[in-house]
Design a protein around this motif. Structure first.
Motif, PDB file in Angstrom:
ATOM      1  N   ALA A 274       3.870  23.545  40.490  1.00  0.00           N
ATOM      2  CA  ALA A 274       4.824  24.590  40.869  1.00  0.00           C
ATOM      3  C   ALA A 274       5.975  23.999  41.681  1.00  0.00           C
ATOM      4  CB  ALA A 274       4.117  25.671  41.684  1.00  0.00           C
ATOM      5  N   ALA A 275       5.656  23.026  42.563  1.00  0.00           N
ATOM      6  CA  ALA A 275       6.715  22.405  43.365  1.00  0.00           C
ATOM      7  C   ALA A 275       7.660  21.621  42.464  1.00  0.00           C
ATOM      8  CB  ALA A 275       6.096  21.485  44.428  1.00  0.00           C
ATOM      9  N   ALA A 277       8.199  22.235  39.250  1.00  0.00           N
ATOM     10  CA  ALA A 277       8.955  23.210  38.468  1.00  0.00           C
ATOM     11  C   ALA A 277      10.079  23.801  39.315  1.00  0.00           C
ATOM     12  CB  ALA A 277       8.024  24.317  37.967  1.00  0.00           C
ATOM     13  N   ALA A 278       9.777  24.109  40.586  1.00  0.00           N
ATOM     14  CA  ALA A 278      10.790  24.684  41.473  1.00  0.00           C
ATOM     15  C   ALA A 278      11.905  23.677  41.711  1.00  0.00           C
ATOM     16  CB  ALA A 278      10.156  25.096  42.800  1.00  0.00           C
ATOM     17  N   ALA A 279      11.527  22.409  41.908  1.00  0.00           N
ATOM     18  CA  ALA A 279      12.529  21.373  42.151  1.00  0.00           C
ATOM     19  C   ALA A 279      13.505  21.312  40.984  1.00  0.00           C
ATOM     20  CB  ALA A 279      11.846  20.021  42.349  1.00  0.00           C
ATOM     21  N   GLN A 280      12.954  21.388  39.768  1.00  0.00           N
ATOM     22  CA  GLN A 280      13.813  21.341  38.593  1.00  0.00           C
ATOM     23  C   GLN A 280      14.694  22.583  38.529  1.00  0.00           C
ATOM     24  OE1 GLN A 280      11.846  21.675  34.867  1.00  0.00           O
ATOM     25  NE2 GLN A 280      13.478  20.654  33.741  1.00  0.00           N
ATOM     26  N   ALA A 281      14.090  23.734  38.826  1.00  0.00           N
ATOM     27  CA  ALA A 281      14.816  24.985  38.678  1.00  0.00           C
ATOM     28  C   ALA A 281      15.953  25.143  39.687  1.00  0.00           C
ATOM     29  CB  ALA A 281      13.854  26.166  38.791  1.00  0.00           C
ATOM     30  N   ILE A 282      15.840  24.467  40.844  1.00  0.00           N
ATOM     31  CA  ILE A 282      16.936  24.612  41.805  1.00  0.00           C
ATOM     32  C   ILE A 282      17.889  23.432  41.738  1.00  0.00           C
ATOM     33  CG2 ILE A 282      15.665  26.131  43.383  1.00  0.00           C
ATOM     34  CD1 ILE A 282      15.164  23.778  45.162  1.00  0.00           C
ATOM     35  N   GLY A 283      17.752  22.610  40.695  1.00  0.00           N
ATOM     36  CA  GLY A 283      18.824  21.651  40.416  1.00  0.00           C
ATOM     37  C   GLY A 283      18.564  20.211  40.797  1.00  0.00           C
ATOM     38  N   MET A 284      17.282  19.821  40.961  1.00  0.00           N
ATOM     39  CA  MET A 284      17.006  18.397  41.165  1.00  0.00           C
ATOM     40  C   MET A 284      16.925  17.730  39.792  1.00  0.00           C
ATOM     41  SD  MET A 284      14.276  17.832  44.184  1.00  0.00           S
ATOM     42  CE  MET A 284      14.401  18.597  45.782  1.00  0.00           C
ATOM     43  N   GLY A 285      17.495  16.542  39.680  1.00  0.00           N
ATOM     44  CA  GLY A 285      17.353  15.766  38.450  1.00  0.00           C
ATOM     45  C   GLY A 285      16.018  15.059  38.445  1.00  0.00           C
ATOM     46  N   ARG A 288      15.575  12.386  41.142  1.00  0.00           N
ATOM     47  CA  ARG A 288      15.455  12.959  42.477  1.00  0.00           C
ATOM     48  C   ARG A 288      14.089  13.632  42.665  1.00  0.00           C
ATOM     49  NH1 ARG A 288      19.194  14.931  46.599  1.00  0.00           N
ATOM     50  NH2 ARG A 288      21.065  14.565  45.401  1.00  0.00           N
TER      51      ARG A 288
END
Lengths: 373, 306
Positions: A274-275, A277-285, A288
């Protein structure tokens, strides 16, 4: 469980008071010595250590103080024995030596066990602190010449340079093996993380390595490497040789790949999906996410794998003594070949201490890295 | 603000969305509702390009996003989800600051924004230095929403953001979201499988079924007579007419004639369903409304402002 400290203390006291060989006074290195009991070597001075062991076993005494008492007793015994040995050797030829008898070893081991038992619930910091104080006192006593009469110290004095060199060599071999194993295991762990289908076969291959007996692998590498060098002589220019460091490092590394690969794989999988997925969803490449989410969450698990591998490396590199790699193993095997117990111990004791220190340091790093609860 | 133009998405052989077109205007809170597998989450994830369409276009702020940089686009759009996904090794403040930090805000601006968001979400400022595992489920959801709002995006995507919390906390969070929407006027896309949540929160409700939009409009219009049968069944809870009355303000059915003397008075914010309930309780068929001169006869209530 509460009976255990009492048992250890009783064992230590028995080793002191029963007529077991405490010291062996021998005319030279090869002849067996004449056994001397603790009571006749130390006289009434056997009583203070006995008392300290007794105090350490009392449940009413706080654990830290009890462990300190047990350690003090061990130190006291060593110093008293060293002084007694010097005294007995005074009138003998310079070749004479005082070997350590079974009674002394029994007392030392049970005394240290008693300390360890009382420290079972202590924090890592207290344990390290106590161990450090003990080692520092021991070193100070050694520097002051308290052990000069003991054969182990004599052996050490005669070979101090060789032992120091072997220790450094041992560490260098273990570190090289660890690095080599990391170079192999890390990319494969990453590949297995990206393509889970690869993880099964890779894990099976590394686990398969563990089945090969250590001694056999070290020996097997010599003909394998020499065949390889025969086929590709250019490799010699890179310092590769069929005996010496190369087979020792390669064989040790082969055993380290499994714990390292396991630690790395488990670490990479440790991040909460989930972390990620969240990282991806808020714009981490991707890069990163790996840097800021996966790796920090993987580090404590990596460290656990690294700790197991490090301790294994220090132990396994000992076998390198058999294939001409040097290190503390060479001292152990030389001692075995010559039937010289002191020389063997001179190699074996630092190996055990190194492994214990490495384990403690790695554990400390692990707790540091873990996300606090 | 957001437009889907004839969008089709396939996962392998199955199509998740089939020729979907939808407009979301600025400031709307658009609730996407439907059974599981209806494609509502896929529709949401198209907006920040976590999913790319196989056919059709997605426009965000008037621009086709097919050529936009994915991570950069995502940083400009808030995203909160059911599993929250807070970073367990970072404090609450660091979690909230994730996107501003990526955007290169300076430290003082980030600290000010974090404090602002903690206040907006009703979180104690003392929580800032805690790690996520010290939070309750409801607090974690709030922090997740704060993180989504951190860089003040004009668009907020929410994928069942209240799915994992208990019903009481959920009611509180819904009220909070309504307040935040009213205060910030952000364009919010909210995926939910809870019909009540969709009707309560949405200013615009979109009902999906098997990858197609079956109804799209204001909550009252969707469950009104003449609406799609599936949408009325899904959202109406077996009593679509009553649900609809509960969505309409009583003032909408107000008649110019003065109320009869002694008529019970409704509060100004009451719904038509409230009016019906008072009538059933008191036996009076005509009510007054506080602050209004007109009357509310039963016939007008039943017509439901139509």
């Amino acid at each position: 469980m509460t009976a255990a400290p009492a048992l250890a203390a009783a064992l230590a006291a028995a080793a002191l008071l029963l007529p077991l060989p405490w010291l062996a006074i021998a005319p030279n290195r090869l002849l067996p010595g004449e056994a001397v009991t603790a009571v006749s070597a130390l006289g009434w001075l056997v009583l203070p250590p006995c008392l300290l062991f007794g105090v350490a076993a009392l449940r009413r005494v706080p654990p830290l103080a009890a462990a300190a008492a047990a350690m003090a007793a061990v130190l006291l015994l060593l110093v008293l024995t060293g002084l007694a040995a010097s005294q007995r050797l005074q009138d003998l030829s310079p070749a004479a030596r005082a070997g350590l008898g079974i009674g002394l070893w029994l007392a030392l081991v049970s005394g240290l066990l008693l300390a360890a038992l009382r420290l079972a619930d202590a924090t890592l910091r207290d344990r390290l602190l106590l161990a450090f104080v003990m080692l520092a006192t021991l070193a100070a006593a050694a520097a002051a010449g308290a052990f000069d009469g003991l054969s182990l110290a004599v052996e050490y004095r005669n070979r101090a340079e060789a032992v120091k060199a072997a220790l450094l060599r041992h560490l260098a071999l273990a570190a090289s093996a660890l690095i080599l194993a990391l170079v192999v295991a890390a990319p494969l762990a990453w590949a297995g993380f990206r393509r889970p289908r690869l993880a099964g076969p890779v894990g099976a291959a590394f686990a398969g390595m563990q089945v090969v007996p250590g001694l056999a692998l070290f020996a097997l590498l010599i003909p394998l490497l020499s065949a390889l060098l025969h086929a590709l002589p250019v490799l010699r220019e890179f310092g590769l040789a069929a005996i010496g460091a190369a087979p020792a490092v390669i064989a040790t590394a082969a055993y380290l790949t499994l714990p390292l690969w396991r630690g790395l794989s488990a670490g990479l999988a440790a991040a909460d999906p989930a972390a990620v997925a969240a990282a991806q969803a808020i714009g981490m490449g991707e890069a990163r996410i790996t840097r800021e989410v996966r790796l920090p969450l993987a580090l404590p698990v990596f460290a656990a794998g690294l700790r197991v591998a490090l301790v294994q490396a220090i132990g396994l590199v000992t076998l390198g003594g058999l294939v001409g790699a040097g290190g503390l193993g060479a001292l152990v095997f030389e001692g075995l070949a010559q039937f010289a117990t002191d020389l063997m111990l001179l190699g074996a004791i630092p190996i055990v201490l190194l492994a214990l220190v490495a384990d403690a340091l790695a554990r400390m790093a692990e707790t540091r890295l873990a996300v606090p609860a | 603000m957001i437009a889907f133009e004839e969008v089709t998405v396939r996962f392998g052989a199955t199509s998740a969305l089939d020729d979907v077109s939808l407009q979301v205007r600025p400031g709307e809170l658009c609730a996407l509702v439907g059974p599981s597998g209806s494609g509502k989450t896929t529709l949401l994830r198209l907006v920040n390009r976590l999913v790319t369409p196989h056919a059709g276009r997605v426009l965000v702020r008037g621009e086709d996003i097919s050529r936009a940089d994915g991570p950069a686009l995502r940083r400009s759009i808030g995203y909160a989800m059911q599993s929250v996904g807070l970073f367990p090794h970072r404090t609450v403040a660091q979690n909230i600051a994730t996107v501003p930090r990526m955007l290169g805000w300076d430290g003082t601006r980030i600290a000010r924004r974090v404090a602002e968001l903690l206040a907006l979400l009703g979180l104690d400022a003392a929580l800032a230095d805690r790690l996520p595992r010290a939070l309750s489920g409801g607090q974690a959801q709030r922090v997740g929403i704060a993180r989504a709002l951190a860089a003040d995006p004009d668009i907020l995507l929410m994928d069942e953001p209240f799915g994992a919390v208990d019903p009481i906390t959920r009611r509180g969070l819904r009220a909070e979201l309504r307040r935040i929407h009213a205060e910030t006027r952000k364009t919010i896309l909210l995926v939910t499988h809870d019909p009540e949540e969709a009707l309560e929160l949405g200013t615009h409700v979109v009902v999906l079924r098997e990858g197609r939009i079956v109804a799209d409009g204001s909550p009252a219009a969707i469950i009104g007579p003449g609406g799609d049968g599936f949408a009325r069944d899904l959202l109406g809870g077996g009593q679509p007419a009553l649900r609809r009355l509960s969505l309409l303000p009583a003032t909408e059915a107000l008649q110019p004639a003065p109320p009869p003397p002694g008529a019970p008075e409704l509060p100004a914010a009451a719904s038509l369903a409230d009016a019906l309930s008072v009538m059933a309780e008191t036996g009076c068929d005509c009510l007054a409304v506080a602050g209004h001169s007109g009357s509310l006869p039963i016939a007008a209530v039943l017509r439901g402002g139509r």
